[in-house]
Scaffold this motif. Structure first.
Motif, PDB file in Angstrom:
ATOM      1  N   ASP A  90     -34.611  78.567 -72.419  1.00  0.00           N
ATOM      2  CA  ASP A  90     -35.074  77.794 -71.258  1.00  0.00           C
ATOM      3  C   ASP A  90     -36.138  76.781 -71.674  1.00  0.00           C
ATOM      4  OD1 ASP A  90     -37.189  79.472 -71.801  1.00  0.00           O
ATOM      5  OD2 ASP A  90     -37.525  80.081 -69.725  1.00  0.00           O
ATOM      6  N   GLY A  91     -36.215  76.507 -72.978  1.00  0.00           N
ATOM      7  CA  GLY A  91     -37.188  75.543 -73.469  1.00  0.00           C
ATOM      8  C   GLY A  91     -38.611  76.075 -73.468  1.00  0.00           C
ATOM      9  N   GLY A  92     -38.751  77.396 -73.367  1.00  0.00           N
ATOM     10  CA  GLY A  92     -40.080  78.002 -73.363  1.00  0.00           C
ATOM     11  C   GLY A  92     -40.752  78.005 -72.002  1.00  0.00           C
ATOM     12  N   LYS A  93     -40.017  77.680 -70.954  1.00  0.00           N
ATOM     13  CA  LYS A  93     -40.614  77.585 -69.617  1.00  0.00           C
ATOM     14  C   LYS A  93     -41.197  78.922 -69.147  1.00  0.00           C
ATOM     15  CE  LYS A  93     -39.471  76.487 -64.800  1.00  0.00           C
ATOM     16  NZ  LYS A  93     -39.647  77.876 -64.297  1.00  0.00           N
ATOM     17  N   SER A  94     -40.427  79.997 -69.227  1.00  0.00           N
ATOM     18  CA  SER A  94     -40.913  81.293 -68.749  1.00  0.00           C
ATOM     19  C   SER A  94     -42.075  81.783 -69.602  1.00  0.00           C
ATOM     20  CB  SER A  94     -39.774  82.321 -68.752  1.00  0.00           C
ATOM     21  OG  SER A  94     -39.200  82.444 -70.042  1.00  0.00           O
ATOM     22  N   LEU A 204     -45.904  72.742 -61.174  1.00  0.00           N
ATOM     23  CA  LEU A 204     -46.043  71.665 -62.161  1.00  0.00           C
ATOM     24  C   LEU A 204     -45.116  71.878 -63.348  1.00  0.00           C
ATOM     25  CD1 LEU A 204     -49.925  71.201 -62.097  1.00  0.00           C
ATOM     26  CD2 LEU A 204     -48.207  69.582 -61.258  1.00  0.00           C
ATOM     27  N   LEU A 205     -44.999  73.123 -63.788  1.00  0.00           N
ATOM     28  CA  LEU A 205     -44.089  73.413 -64.888  1.00  0.00           C
ATOM     29  C   LEU A 205     -42.643  73.177 -64.471  1.00  0.00           C
ATOM     30  CD1 LEU A 205     -45.492  76.643 -66.597  1.00  0.00           C
ATOM     31  CD2 LEU A 205     -45.318  74.363 -67.580  1.00  0.00           C
ATOM     32  N   GLU A 206     -42.306  73.633 -63.267  1.00  0.00           N
ATOM     33  CA  GLU A 206     -40.943  73.462 -62.761  1.00  0.00           C
ATOM     34  C   GLU A 206     -40.567  71.988 -62.698  1.00  0.00           C
ATOM     35  OE1 GLU A 206     -37.249  74.466 -61.558  1.00  0.00           O
ATOM     36  OE2 GLU A 206     -38.808  75.951 -61.963  1.00  0.00           O
ATOM     37  N   GLN A 207     -41.463  71.171 -62.172  1.00  0.00           N
ATOM     38  CA  GLN A 207     -41.193  69.744 -62.050  1.00  0.00           C
ATOM     39  C   GLN A 207     -41.130  69.074 -63.427  1.00  0.00           C
ATOM     40  OE1 GLN A 207     -40.396  68.176 -59.095  1.00  0.00           O
ATOM     41  NE2 GLN A 207     -40.364  70.330 -58.492  1.00  0.00           N
TER      42      GLN A 207
END
Length: 217
Positions: A90-94, A204-207
């Protein structure tokens, strides 16, 4: 008997080292970094000051060890990343969301971490510069492992956003601890408003992941 004696010596050494580290934290919280002197640390720890040189090589080595034990991002080492094997598809998002939320709570509840942050922006010191260099090295590993492949040419845009988020979370906690708890009408000391900050982090991370991903194609 020799083996038992050696084990006892090791335990005594570790106890003494912990006393020194605890003493640094106590002095930092109550008197500030200006009071971190060999004699003061030894007196607070109740251990012969010669042991600071024996165990840590001197006061700089002791402070280095203390900093590594209290700074949030210094604990996220390359070895720790490899051990926990975070999700990267997930590109490191979590992973980054968990780290930022944990950072926010850690600094808020840890008075020594707050003093350490204030110290870092108040005085040039080799130990503090080394801390920054270590953080950047660990952070670069995370970026190259997860975020850079995900964002491609927009990776530096994401880094800029993350820099604002990380520094903003530091500042909010320090502001609440030193000058007052309300910032932009948000009371950092109330569970409800702290939850609002956490929701903002996630948003902010989600966007960022939504709008920067593949935008170069």
């Amino acid at each position: 008997m020799e083996r038992k004696s050696a084990g006892g010596s090791i335990r005594n050494k570790e106890r003494s080292k912990k006393k020194f580290l605890d003493a640094v934290g106590k002095i930092l919280k109550t008197k500030g970094y200006q009071a971190l002197k060999v004699n003061t640390i030894a007196a607070t720890a109740g251990v012969d000051k010669k042991m600071i040189y024996t165990y840590f090589g001197g006061i700089d080595g002791l402070i280095n060890a203390y900093i590594r034990s209290k700074d949030y991002w210094s604990m996220i080492t390359i070895e720790e990343i490899e051990r926990i094997k975070p999700k990267i598809d997930d590109g490191g998002k979590s992973f980054m969301e968990e780290m930022l939320l944990s950072q926010f709570d850690y600094v808020y509840t840890n008075k020594e971490a707050q003093k350490l942050l204030l110290w870092r922006i108040s005085e040039p010191r080799k130990s503090l510069k080394k801390l920054t260099d270590t953080q950047e090295e660990n952070g670069e590993h995370i970026f190259k492992l997860m975020m850079d492949p995900h964002f491609g040419v927009r990776s530096r845009d994401f880094r800029a956003i993350l820099a604002i988020i990380v520094s903003g979370l530091y500042y909010l906690n320090l502001y609440a601890a030193v000058n007052g708890s309300i910032f932009c009408g948000i009371d950092i000391h109330t569970p409800k408003d702290r939850e609002n900050i956490k929701k903002a982090i996630s948003y902010l991370l989600e966007q960022s992941y939504k709008h920067l991903k593949n935008s170069d194609k």
